[in-house]
Write a protein that holds these residues in place. Structure first.
Motif, PDB file in Angstrom:
ATOM      1  N   PHE A 294       2.181 -14.708 -57.466  1.00 23.34           N
ATOM      2  CA  PHE A 294       3.124 -14.976 -58.432  1.00 23.34           C
ATOM      3  C   PHE A 294       2.553 -15.649 -59.606  1.00 23.34           C
ATOM      4  N   ARG A 295       1.964 -16.751 -59.361  1.00 24.07           N
ATOM      5  CA  ARG A 295       1.450 -17.658 -60.508  1.00 24.07           C
ATOM      6  C   ARG A 295       0.421 -16.767 -61.065  1.00 24.07           C
ATOM      7  N   LYS A 296      -0.312 -15.978 -60.562  1.00 23.52           N
ATOM      8  CA  LYS A 296      -1.594 -15.165 -61.387  1.00 23.52           C
ATOM      9  C   LYS A 296      -0.957 -14.161 -62.327  1.00 23.52           C
ATOM     10  N   ALA A 297       0.115 -13.796 -61.924  1.00 26.05           N
ATOM     11  CA  ALA A 297       1.093 -12.402 -62.621  1.00 26.05           C
ATOM     12  C   ALA A 297       1.947 -13.094 -63.542  1.00 26.05           C
ATOM     13  N   GLY A 298       2.200 -14.319 -63.550  1.00 28.41           N
ATOM     14  CA  GLY A 298       2.944 -14.914 -64.557  1.00 28.41           C
ATOM     15  C   GLY A 298       4.667 -14.917 -64.018  1.00 28.41           C
ATOM     16  N   PHE A 299       4.520 -14.841 -62.916  1.00 23.64           N
ATOM     17  CA  PHE A 299       6.180 -14.662 -62.524  1.00 23.64           C
ATOM     18  C   PHE A 299       6.647 -16.009 -61.996  1.00 23.64           C
ATOM     19  N   PRO A 300       7.698 -16.285 -62.089  1.00 22.49           N
ATOM     20  CA  PRO A 300       8.119 -17.728 -61.650  1.00 22.49           C
ATOM     21  C   PRO A 300       7.973 -17.841 -60.098  1.00 22.49           C
ATOM     22  N   VAL A 301       7.168 -19.018 -59.670  1.00 18.38           N
ATOM     23  CA  VAL A 301       6.837 -18.930 -58.205  1.00 18.38           C
ATOM     24  C   VAL A 301       8.201 -19.345 -57.451  1.00 18.38           C
ATOM     25  N   ALA A 302       9.107 -20.087 -58.045  1.00 17.78           N
ATOM     26  CA  ALA A 302      10.113 -20.621 -57.178  1.00 17.78           C
ATOM     27  C   ALA A 302      11.177 -19.426 -57.120  1.00 17.78           C
ATOM     28  N   ILE A 303      11.358 -18.760 -58.090  1.00 20.38           N
ATOM     29  CA  ILE A 303      12.151 -17.617 -58.128  1.00 20.38           C
ATOM     30  C   ILE A 303      11.739 -16.703 -57.043  1.00 20.38           C
ATOM     31  N   GLY A 304      10.550 -16.097 -57.277  1.00 22.33           N
ATOM     32  CA  GLY A 304       9.831 -15.225 -56.234  1.00 22.33           C
ATOM     33  C   GLY A 304       9.723 -15.551 -54.852  1.00 22.33           C
ATOM     34  N   THR A 305       9.374 -16.954 -54.512  1.00 20.65           N
ATOM     35  CA  THR A 305       9.508 -17.073 -53.250  1.00 20.65           C
ATOM     36  C   THR A 305      10.927 -17.175 -52.245  1.00 20.65           C
ATOM     37  N   THR A 306      11.617 -17.875 -53.376  1.00 23.57           N
ATOM     38  CA  THR A 306      13.199 -17.698 -52.946  1.00 23.57           C
ATOM     39  C   THR A 306      13.534 -16.494 -52.433  1.00 23.57           C
ATOM     40  N   MET A 307      13.481 -15.470 -53.451  1.00 25.58           N
ATOM     41  CA  MET A 307      13.976 -13.987 -53.227  1.00 25.58           C
ATOM     42  C   MET A 307      13.319 -13.432 -51.958  1.00 25.58           C
ATOM     43  N   LEU A 308      11.775 -13.675 -51.812  1.00 23.44           N
ATOM     44  CA  LEU A 308      11.449 -13.235 -50.724  1.00 23.44           C
ATOM     45  C   LEU A 308      12.005 -13.870 -49.385  1.00 23.44           C
ATOM     46  N   GLY A 309      12.339 -15.298 -49.642  1.00 19.98           N
ATOM     47  CA  GLY A 309      12.870 -15.934 -48.282  1.00 19.98           C
ATOM     48  C   GLY A 309      14.436 -15.203 -48.071  1.00 19.98           C
ATOM     49  N   ILE A 310      15.063 -14.742 -48.871  1.00 17.03           N
ATOM     50  CA  ILE A 310      16.288 -13.991 -48.803  1.00 17.03           C
ATOM     51  C   ILE A 310      16.261 -12.748 -48.240  1.00 17.03           C
TER      52      ILE A 310
END
Length: 475
Positions: A294-310
């Protein structure tokens, strides 16, 4: 000659038992449900360990001042330890039983998690990672085997797949809580299910098939009575287990040479092949380093990992529901196709980023592809290789074959986990094109070689696969 005739008579007896009806095998008792829950507590802790490097990366690197190489080594030590555990998993499960092996695993995992939680330097951190990894190497073999051996055949796939569901639950906790909980606290949370399992194992029965192997018929009957209900007539199931155990014991004792008998080669190729494509299609890397992607792609890490968790638990539920309705092969084929396509699209996204084209598309496309990759992985290649491994090997080679297959899984996972950060630095898009190509090869392997085991008892599966080489030769 007499041995051959005895084996033929035993097989005929097994076929006669297969044609009989026994409603007791269809019962799902409270004991089966509770025993499965206790077993998969270890799977939850395993899931926490799998995603730990993603959720704890920032905190661990900052607090202990780790380099990229040191953190990559820390990430890979869990699978390296699991490979060590895999060497002893099958033998230990046969000698001290399925429950005893889970107890040993719990001791190792608790020691490892506490070492990580209280680490002040990298040596203790790595010791904890390796120690818990050894425990997970034992867990990954014995949990699906235990569940497969205690559950009725018509729901065996669903119950065994719960191993993957609880791994995803642990993974979800890391993705979700890693954004706001300290990495030391996360380690303590990883140890909690192991404490629960230590206590719960005192109240669950031993595997009836292991009891048949070690020759305690009375304990076999008592175990089946607890699992099928006190008022159940479990005579057919007990006879089937005893007949199959006698059949395979007439062949030979478990050793490396047994695996290369013609009648076992097919099952060994299937077991090892599924583990290789599971790992080299990139699963361990994507799950362990989702935040890095996510960090390399420029996507917010906190949002990405939270969405994955859900998202991670509901998508695992799909596989749990479908495994005994669709069967193993359709889910594996769907999974391999989805993983291959999403990796190819990730490669395209990072190619566009490198060429500075459609820069606003890359972050969103990468996020969607990671989500879909993990979703398609979870419904098939995430859990089904372990389900199939627990089903296809006869009891006389399950020790050796299971250990080898588990060793292959974690050895290849260790390689992928360690190499990913370096591959990612070399070429972000090239890394995912490689994973996508391996996923495409997995489609062919599954289509040509992997058998369907839905709706068959373990004894029926093993008799059919023992004769598979002869049938192939005749055709």
């Amino acid at each position: 000659m007499m041995v051959v005739e005895e084996e033929r008579s035993i097989e005929e007896g097994l076929l006669q038992l297969k044609n009989q009806n026994d409603d007791s095998e269809c019962r799902i008792t409270a004991c089966v449900i509770f025993s499965t829950f206790v077993a998969v507590c270890g799977s939850f802790s395993f899931g926490v360990a799998t995603g730990y490097t993603s959720g704890a990366e920032t905190g661990v690197v900052k607090d202990l001042d780790l380099s990229i190489a040191q953190f990559s080594a820390f990430g890979s030590f869990a699978t390296l330890g699991a490979a060590i555990g895999a060497l002893f998993s099958g033998k230990m499960a046969m000698v001290i039983g399925r429950r005893g092996t889970m107890w040993v695993s719990d001791i190792l995992c608790i020691t490892g998690w506490l070492s990580i939680a209280f680490a002040k330097e990298v040596v203790l951190l790595n010791f904890g990672r390796i120690t818990s990894g050894i425990g997970f190497g034992l867990t990954s073999y014995v949990v699906p085997v235990y569940i497969a051996e205690i559950t009725p055949k018509h729901v065996r796939g669903t119950f065994t797949f719960s191993n993957q569901l609880l791994q995803n639950a642990g993974l979800a906790m890391i993705y979700f809580c890693g954004n706001f909980i300290n990495w030391r606290t996360l380690a303590l949370l990883g140890a909690l299910p192991c404490f629960i399992q230590v206590i719960g194992l005192f109240f669950v029965p031993e595997s009836p098939r292991w009891l048949a192997k070690v020759g305690t018929d009375k304990e076999l009957e008592n175990s089946l009575l607890r699992l099928r209900g006190r008022d159940a007539d479990m005579s057919r199931e007990a006879s089937e287990i005893q007949v199959m155990t006698k059949l395979v014991e007439n062949d030979s004792k478990s050793s490396i040479s047994d695996l290369f008998q013609r009648k076992y080669r097919y099952t060994l190729v299937v077991g090892i092949g599924l583990m290789l494509i599971q790992q080299f299609s990139g699963s361990a890397a994507v799950i362990s380093y989702a935040s890095t992607i996510f960090r390399k792609a420029g996507f917010p890490v906190a949002i990405g990992t939270t969405m994955l968790g859900i998202f991670v638990i509901p998508k695992a539920m799909i596989g749990l529901i479908l495994v005994d309705k669709w069967g193993r092969r359709p889910l594996l084929l769907t999974s391999a196709f989805g993983m291959s396509m999403t990796c190819m699209l990730l490669g395209v996204a990072f190619t566009l980023q490198k060429m500075q084209l459609l820069s606003e598309v890359t972050p969103v496309l990468s996020f969607i592809c990671v989500m879909l990759y993990i979703a398609t992985y979870a419904i098939g290649l995430g859990g089904l290789p372990w389900v199939i491994m627990s089903e296809i090997f006869p009891i006389n080679i399950k020790v050796t074959a299971g250990s080898i297959v588990t060793l292959v899984s974690f050895s290849s996972s260790s390689i992928v986990t360690y190499a990913f950060n370096f591959l990612f630095e070399w070429s972000t898009q090239g890394t995912f094109f490689i994973f996508g190509g391996i996923g495409g090869a997995a489609l062919l392997f599954i289509w040509l070689l992997v058998p369907e085991t839905k709706g068959l008892s373990l004894e029926e599966i093993q008799v059919s696969l023992i004769h598979q080489p002869d049938e192939r030769n005749q055709t």
